[in-house]
Design a protein around this motif. Structure first.
Motif, short mmCIF file in Angstrom:
data_model
loop_
_atom_site.label_atom_id
_atom_site.label_comp_id
_atom_site.label_asym_id
_atom_site.label_seq_id
_atom_site.Cartn_x
_atom_site.Cartn_y
_atom_site.Cartn_z
N ALA A 1 -12.91 -0.79 7.81
CA ALA A 1 -13.18 -1.27 6.45
C ALA A 1 -14.66 -1.55 6.23
CB ALA A 1 -12.38 -2.55 6.19
N GLY A 2 -15.36 -1.90 7.30
CA GLY A 2 -16.72 -2.42 7.09
C GLY A 2 -17.84 -1.44 7.39
N THR B 1 -17.95 2.12 4.38
CA THR B 1 -18.06 1.60 3.01
C THR B 1 -19.50 1.17 2.70
OG1 THR B 1 -17.23 -0.43 3.99
CG2 THR B 1 -15.71 0.77 2.56
N ARG C 1 -3.91 -12.04 6.52
CA ARG C 1 -4.94 -12.38 5.51
C ARG C 1 -5.29 -13.87 5.62
NH1 ARG C 1 -7.82 -9.82 0.88
NH2 ARG C 1 -8.53 -11.59 -0.31
N ARG D 1 -5.31 -8.93 -2.75
CA ARG D 1 -5.58 -8.02 -1.63
C ARG D 1 -6.97 -7.42 -1.75
NH1 ARG D 1 -0.80 -4.59 1.45
NH2 ARG D 1 -2.02 -4.75 3.36
N ASN D 2 -7.86 -8.15 -2.42
CA ASN D 2 -9.21 -7.58 -2.63
C ASN D 2 -9.99 -7.58 -1.32
OD1 ASN D 2 -9.85 -10.23 -2.23
ND2 ASN D 2 -11.23 -10.41 -3.95
N CYS D 3 -11.22 -7.04 -1.39
CA CYS D 3 -12.03 -6.91 -0.18
C CYS D 3 -12.47 -8.27 0.33
CB CYS D 3 -13.26 -6.06 -0.50
SG CYS D 3 -14.39 -5.92 0.89
N TRP E 1 0.92 -8.41 6.35
CA TRP E 1 -0.40 -8.66 5.79
C TRP E 1 -0.62 -10.14 5.41
CZ3 TRP E 1 -0.65 -10.06 0.50
CH2 TRP E 1 -1.93 -10.31 0.03
N ARG F 1 -1.51 2.05 -4.68
CA ARG F 1 -0.47 1.04 -4.43
C ARG F 1 0.90 1.60 -4.79
NH1 ARG F 1 -2.73 -4.30 -4.76
NH2 ARG F 1 -4.68 -4.20 -3.59
N GLY G 1 -14.67 -8.54 2.72
CA GLY G 1 -16.04 -8.42 3.25
C GLY G 1 -17.11 -8.25 2.20
N ILE H 1 -7.79 3.15 -5.29
CA ILE H 1 -6.90 2.37 -4.41
C ILE H 1 -5.49 2.84 -4.77
CG2 ILE H 1 -6.01 0.06 -3.96
CD1 ILE H 1 -8.67 -1.01 -5.08
N PRO I 1 -15.89 -2.92 -7.69
CA PRO I 1 -16.08 -2.05 -6.52
C PRO I 1 -15.36 -2.60 -5.29
CG PRO I 1 -18.10 -3.25 -7.04
CD PRO I 1 -17.16 -3.50 -8.17
N PHE I 2 -15.11 -3.92 -5.27
CA PHE I 2 -14.44 -4.53 -4.12
C PHE I 2 -12.99 -4.87 -4.45
CE2 PHE I 2 -18.99 -5.53 -3.67
CZ PHE I 2 -19.24 -4.96 -2.44
N SER I 3 -12.45 -4.22 -5.50
CA SER I 3 -11.08 -4.43 -5.94
C SER I 3 -10.92 -5.84 -6.55
CB SER I 3 -10.10 -4.20 -4.79
OG SER I 3 -8.78 -4.32 -5.23
N LYS J 1 0.85 -1.20 0.00
CA LYS J 1 0.00 0.00 0.00
C LYS J 1 0.88 1.24 0.00
CE LYS J 1 -3.98 -2.22 0.47
NZ LYS J 1 -5.38 -2.11 0.71
N TYR K 1 -20.38 -10.05 2.92
CA TYR K 1 -20.96 -9.42 4.11
C TYR K 1 -21.62 -8.09 3.70
CZ TYR K 1 -21.06 -7.46 8.88
OH TYR K 1 -21.45 -6.90 10.07
C1 HEM Z 1 -19.78 -1.64 -0.11
C2 HEM Z 1 -18.96 -2.01 0.83
C3 HEM Z 1 -17.49 -2.24 0.65
C4 HEM Z 1 -16.67 -1.86 -0.37
C5 HEM Z 1 -17.02 -1.06 -1.62
C6 HEM Z 1 -15.34 -2.34 -0.05
C7 HEM Z 1 -14.23 -2.15 -0.84
C8 HEM Z 1 -12.95 -2.52 -0.47
C9 HEM Z 1 -11.78 -2.20 -1.22
C10 HEM Z 1 -11.76 -1.44 -2.54
C11 HEM Z 1 -10.72 -2.72 -0.54
C12 HEM Z 1 -9.25 -2.53 -0.88
C13 HEM Z 1 -8.69 -3.64 -1.68
C14 HEM Z 1 -7.36 -3.30 -2.30
O1 HEM Z 1 -6.51 -2.57 -1.76
O2 HEM Z 1 -7.16 -3.82 -3.38
C15 HEM Z 1 -11.23 -3.39 0.64
C16 HEM Z 1 -10.45 -4.07 1.56
C17 HEM Z 1 -10.95 -4.73 2.66
N1 HEM Z 1 -12.27 -4.80 3.04
FE1 HEM Z 1 -13.84 -4.01 2.04
N2 HEM Z 1 -15.39 -3.01 1.15
C18 HEM Z 1 -16.68 -2.99 1.60
C19 HEM Z 1 -17.16 -3.56 2.76
C20 HEM Z 1 -16.42 -4.31 3.63
C21 HEM Z 1 -16.94 -4.96 4.83
C22 HEM Z 1 -18.41 -4.89 5.26
C23 HEM Z 1 -15.90 -5.58 5.44
C24 HEM Z 1 -15.87 -6.38 6.71
C25 HEM Z 1 -16.86 -6.57 7.53
C26 HEM Z 1 -14.72 -5.34 4.64
C27 HEM Z 1 -13.47 -5.82 4.93
C28 HEM Z 1 -12.34 -5.54 4.20
C29 HEM Z 1 -11.01 -5.99 4.58
C30 HEM Z 1 -10.65 -6.83 5.79
C31 HEM Z 1 -10.14 -5.48 3.61
C32 HEM Z 1 -8.63 -5.69 3.55
C33 HEM Z 1 -8.28 -6.86 2.67
C34 HEM Z 1 -6.78 -7.09 2.61
O3 HEM Z 1 -6.00 -6.13 2.49
O4 HEM Z 1 -6.40 -8.26 2.65
N3 HEM Z 1 -15.08 -4.57 3.55
N4 HEM Z 1 -12.59 -3.24 0.66
#
Ligand code: HEM
Length: 511
Positions: free
Chosen positions: A310-311, A314, A127, A448-450, A123, A381, A452, A379, A442-444, A100, A455
């Motif tokens: 994160a959760g 978003t 992870r 290293r994508n999201c 990480w 990097r 959650g 995002i 939207p979740f990458s 990052k 959820y």
């Molecule tokens: C609409 C809702 C959400 C969006 C749009 C979203 C989007 C993202 C994005 C773009 C990343 C960064 C990935 C990257 O750097 O490539 C990320 C990482 C992450 N998100 Fe979400 N997220 C959402 C909801 C959530 C929820 C509800 C949780 C947990 C309850 C969550 C947990 C995480 C975690 C733990 C990471 C880190 C993953 C890693 O680096 O290994 N996210 N999210």
């Protein structure tokens, strides 16, 4: 004489600095630069404004990148960034550039080495431990809690019914915070009932301060930041969050000790997910990391804060933009209402997991909302070594890259001439046919994508269905198919007006 000497020394230093980075300058010169780039400061002067102006500059560079095969440079003084919106290039970038950007270091005093912004070396382990906690089985076991919190949201919104336009953001962020804290730690923050909750106030203020720090370069050096009054506020917010979470962890440790749960659980990759059905993320991370020999209390706190950061906002952003869009497009809202009426038969019964699978139209609406208004629009990097991309461009070592999710999601090359139209049916299986999986992310994407995303979809569908079954969301209808919502970059992309809508109660039975 001394002045001349100083000028010469300064010039000499600049020459050596540039000579050392000659490879970077050479590779960057092959990539187009936005017109507003200034020779001395790059585009830094365009990043000095408020969060809406910063977002609008980044949107412009995203559109510029679309015109130039998906990439432009973005110099911030001597720091080189690229803005990319080419899905073929981004697949490579998101797989190979896992570190990052340094700007994320401002989260460190609060969330330490929590997975989301941690260096790759830390990480990877985190992870590995987190992944099984997000298995579909476990995530689905949270539907009951999320539905209960959604019902609380509906009742707290009831006081705004028939009272004209209001900002729905505080209601939505309190809902997502309550849901995440309950599922992650098993605690009731009760932010929905108590708007003055210390935890909620501290979290919100801390995120504002971090955002301010990221965009105001004079707040970057620690020694200078400490001179501003905002530093004391920053420290106080962190203290409140840490003390609260530390107490929860302490209680959980004692609970584990007493129940001797750890004895029955194996600590390797063969997780018996069935036995963790009603556990919180905290229980699962203690177990999956190796119980007493696993995560320390500090590591657990870092992971709990990661989930909270994160959760929470978003998903709230996703719900908020969807409500604003539905207020602008009443026909689309009516289609959702009909779908929900079919599922619940106009009854007040609570939602169950099976209902979510039937909400096909609502799901398309949420996906389209996340396409046009992605909560995480960029995002960032780091590029650690020269990286050749499928487009032929080479990113030089030492640069950074803004992955423009905003840009890819709106590029007519991939979404057609109506790319900016709000059209949920583009996600119908028979119509959805993008050229590359990274056209929609939207979740990458990549390792290293999201974690959650399932959820988040459950949380957004559950809360939206709870609201839309009971209330009609009203606003100024949009004149054309392109929705106009003012946006700002405040860690996430947020609506400038705080998600203004009005609510009208639906009749309990249709005539
Ligand atoms: C609409 C809702 C959400 C969006 C749009 C979203 C989007 C993202 C994005 C773009 C990343 C960064 C990935 C990257 O750097 O490539 C990320 C990482 C992450 N998100 Fe979400 N997220 C959402 C909801 C959530 C929820 C509800 C949780 C947990 C309850 C969550 C947990 C995480 C975690 C733990 C990471 C880190 C993953 C890693 O680096 O290994 N996210 N999210």
């Amino acid at each position: 004489m001394i002045a001349l000497l100083l000028i010469l020394v300064g010039l000499g230093w600049v020459l050596v600095f540039r000579y050392r980075r000659r490879n970077m300058y050479k590779l960057a010169a092959a990539i187009p630069t936005p017109d507003e780039t200034n020779l001395l400061v790059g585009v830094a002067h365009k990043m000095m404004g408020n969060t809406e102006e910063i977002m609008s500059s980044l949107q412009r560079y995203s559109y510029d990148s679309m015109k130039h095969n998906g990439i432009v440079t973005m110099w911030l003084f001597h720091i080189l960034y690229f803005v990319s919106s080419n899905p073929f290039d981004l697949e490579v970038i998101l797989k190979t550039c896992l570190e990052k950007d340094d700007l994320h270091r401002f989260f460190r005093p609060a969330i330490g080495y929590g997975g989301i912004f941690a260096p790759v070396s830390i990480w990877r382990r985190r992870r590995k431990i987190m992944v099984p906690a997000f298995s579909p089985k476990i995530v689905h076991s949270f539907v009951g809690i999320i539905s209960e919190q959604s019902e609380k949201l509906v009742s707290s919104l009831s006081k705004c019914v028939g009272k004209g336009m209001f900002g729905s953001w505080p209601f939505l962020s309190a809902y997502t915070l309550d849901s995440v804290c309950k599922t992650a730690m098993g605690v009731n923050i009760n932010a929905q009932a108590k708007a003055d909750s210390e935890f909620l106030k501290s979290l919100n203020r801390l995120l504002n301060v971090i955002c301010e720090r990221i965009f105001h370069v004079w707040l970057h050096p620690d020694w200078l930041f400490k001179q501003f009054p905002v530093f004391n506020e920053h420290q106080k917010c962190i203290r409140v969050l840490h003390e609260f979470i530390d107490q929860v962890i302490q209680n959980k440790r004692e609970e584990f000790q007493m129940e001797k749960i750890s004895k029955d659980l194996e600590v390797d990759t063969h997780y018996d997910l069935g036995s963790h059905k009603s556990k919180t993320f905290l229980d699962l991370l203690i177990t999956f990391s190796g119980d007493e020999k696993g995560y320390t209390n500090v590591e657990l706190r870092e992971e709990m804060l990661t989930l909270t950061v994160a959760g929470t906002d978003t998903s709230a952003v996703g719900i908020g933009f969807t409500l604003e869009l539905l207020a602008k497009y009443p026909k689309i809202q009516e289609n959702i209402f009909q779908e929900l009426y079919g599922i619940f038969d106009g009854s007040e019964r609570a939602l169950v997991k099976e209902d979510l699978e039937k909400m096909k139209y609502l799901e398309r609406v949420v996906k389209e909302s996340l396409r046009l208004f992605p909560p995480v629009p960029f995002i960032i990097r780091k590029v650690l070594e020269d990286t050749r991309l499928p487009s032929g461009n080479v990113l030089p070592a030492g640069s950074g890259i803004f992955v423009s999710i905003w840009g890819i999601h709106r590029d007519p090359k991939y979404w057609g001439p109506e790319a900016e139209h709000f059209d949920p049916d583009r996600f119908l299986p028979e119509r959805f046919n993008v050229e590359h999986p990274c056209c929609y992310m939207p979740f990458s994407s990549g390792p290293r994508n999201c974690l959650g995303y399932q959820y988040a979809m459950i949380s957004m569908k559950t809360s939206l269905s709870a609201i839309l079954r009971r209330y009609k969301v009203v606003g100024e209808p949009e004149k054309g198919p392109v929705p106009r919502i003012r946006v700002k970059l405040d860690i996430m992309m947020k609506s400038v007006d705080g998600c203004q809508v009005a609510l009208e109660r639906r009749p309990t039975k249709l005539c």
